[in-house]
Design an enzyme around this catalytic site. Sequence first.
Site: not given
Ligand code: ADP
Ligand code: MG
Length: 524
Positions: A163-164, A168, A212, A215-216, A438, A440
């Site tokens: 997660s984080g 996404t 996050n 977070s999804s 993810g 967690e």
């Molecule tokens: P996950 O879906 O794996 O839990 P997210 O994709 O929501 O995580 O990412 C969490 C945060 O990290 C996003 O809201 C964003 O602020 C930052 N982030 C993730 N990937 C990138 C990226 N490629 N560039 C800039 N910031 C990113």
């Molecule tokens: Mg996500």
Amino acid sequence: MALAELYTQYNRVWIPDPEEVWQSAEIATNYKTGDSVLHLRLEDGVELRFPVDPSTLPPLRNPDILVGENDLTALSYLHEPAVLHNLKVRFVESKLIYTYSGIILVAINPYKQLPIYGDTIIHAYSGQNMGDMDPHIFAVAEEAYKQMARNNKNQSVIVSGESGAGKTVSARYAMRYFATVSRSSNNTQVEDKVLASNPITEAVGNAKTTRNDNSSRFGKYMEISFDQRYQIMGANMRTYLLEKSRVVFQSENERNYHIFYQLCASAHRPEFKYLKLGSAEEFHYTNMGGNTVIEGVNDGDYMMETQKTFTLLGLKEDFQMDVFRILAAILHLGNVQITAVSDERSSVSLDDKHLNIFCELLDLESDKIAQWLCHRKIITTSETVVKPIMKFQALNARDALAKKIYAHLFDFIVERINKALQFSGKQHTFIGVLDIYGFETFDVNSFEQFCINYANEKLQQQFNLHVFKLEQEEYMKENIPWTLIDFYDNQPVIDLIEAKMGILDLLDEECMVSSAFLFSFCCV
Ligand code: ADP
Ligand code: MG
């Protein structure tokens, strides 16, 4: 297993470090098989006698010339410290967040916007081979698109990580890539609609957790359909297991689903007046985490975005108002006061302001709702009995109702998005993008964390199967000399959960024997 003859003076190794995880050390004197210590010199010059036996020799460090490689498979030694060090060097020294590991792309979350996602970059990757360009999510997307167009084969992009980690965001970029490279001049609306599905599902299915801010809390598989000319003709989304408990409970510093805060931040707008909302602090279901604000996020602005995106998808004003009405009703339901009348009885006052607004918004009769929040009906073969319930049971009933309404609303919105993304004509091929919640662990973990982590174990197994098992079987089939890689197979973990008499079986059994009444609450 490490080869003893490689442990000679001046070669370097990685040893575990409580703070840095791994630290580098140079071998001070040649190691001979049978020695019980390895003489090491740390980077600060400190000498160390590192106890070893032939099976626990520390991992060897790669020669500097290899470090910084854009494909981990180019390293002489490929183990945890080698992977971490290579990724760190690329990220810290060159701000490179992407690295290949064969056909897999490893991404580091930079937590800040990098200038590497513009349309010019998309066009630079379009039509190129994966190995010819710097590693990038666009290169992976291009590879999928090319394979589909060249071999008429459906493709899937699987995003995995805790997660984080950035799943996404990566899935969104992959989808934007497909939308951009396949854009036709005459049908641009479809691509925009496919992309518009993201902010809507995130508004109703994402929330702030301690890991996050976005977070999804559900899994999503988006299948993008292409026509004969490999242009997007529509899409279909499948969602998995929304975390319903969040609707009625949030841990400290966490929030409910974004949409609730967007709505509360817009309560003053004339078109929302009839929802009789106020700030998010005033509602039990939005205030449990103790902090209703996300730094840098203006929920009111996001509400405008949500409405705009609904409209772009063709979901009209009356549909949107229905959605907002149901959401507001859930918030009012959470504020309905239930009082204990005695040890066995509870009640809701017919004058309860929130009960009345809840009923008004959903066109329900408030006396019946007040009655059924605090009573249950037992139907046996011979009679029907209405029995009062205790306060905690009534609170559970109230929360169960809120969860049920939200879950239906979520499914309904997904259904309507899918309708908006439906297409006429025959799909030629598709590319799927999978983005799940993810792995967690929190201070307190519920059944839903268990399910989320179970889904991640299954996905990891799929990954193992694909990358290691199938590859190794291929080598063996072809009689190519090959030492089996000892990869971590998570089958025992999966068995523990889903095999006969595993955790799920036991939970099922336990639910069956406990009282049917309690069971009905754990299931909703
Ligand atoms: P996950 O879906 O794996 O839990 P997210 O994709 O929501 O995580 O990412 C969490 C945060 O990290 C996003 O809201 C964003 O602020 C930052 N982030 C993730 N990937 C990138 C990226 N490629 N560039 C800039 N910031 C990113
Ligand atoms: Mg996500």
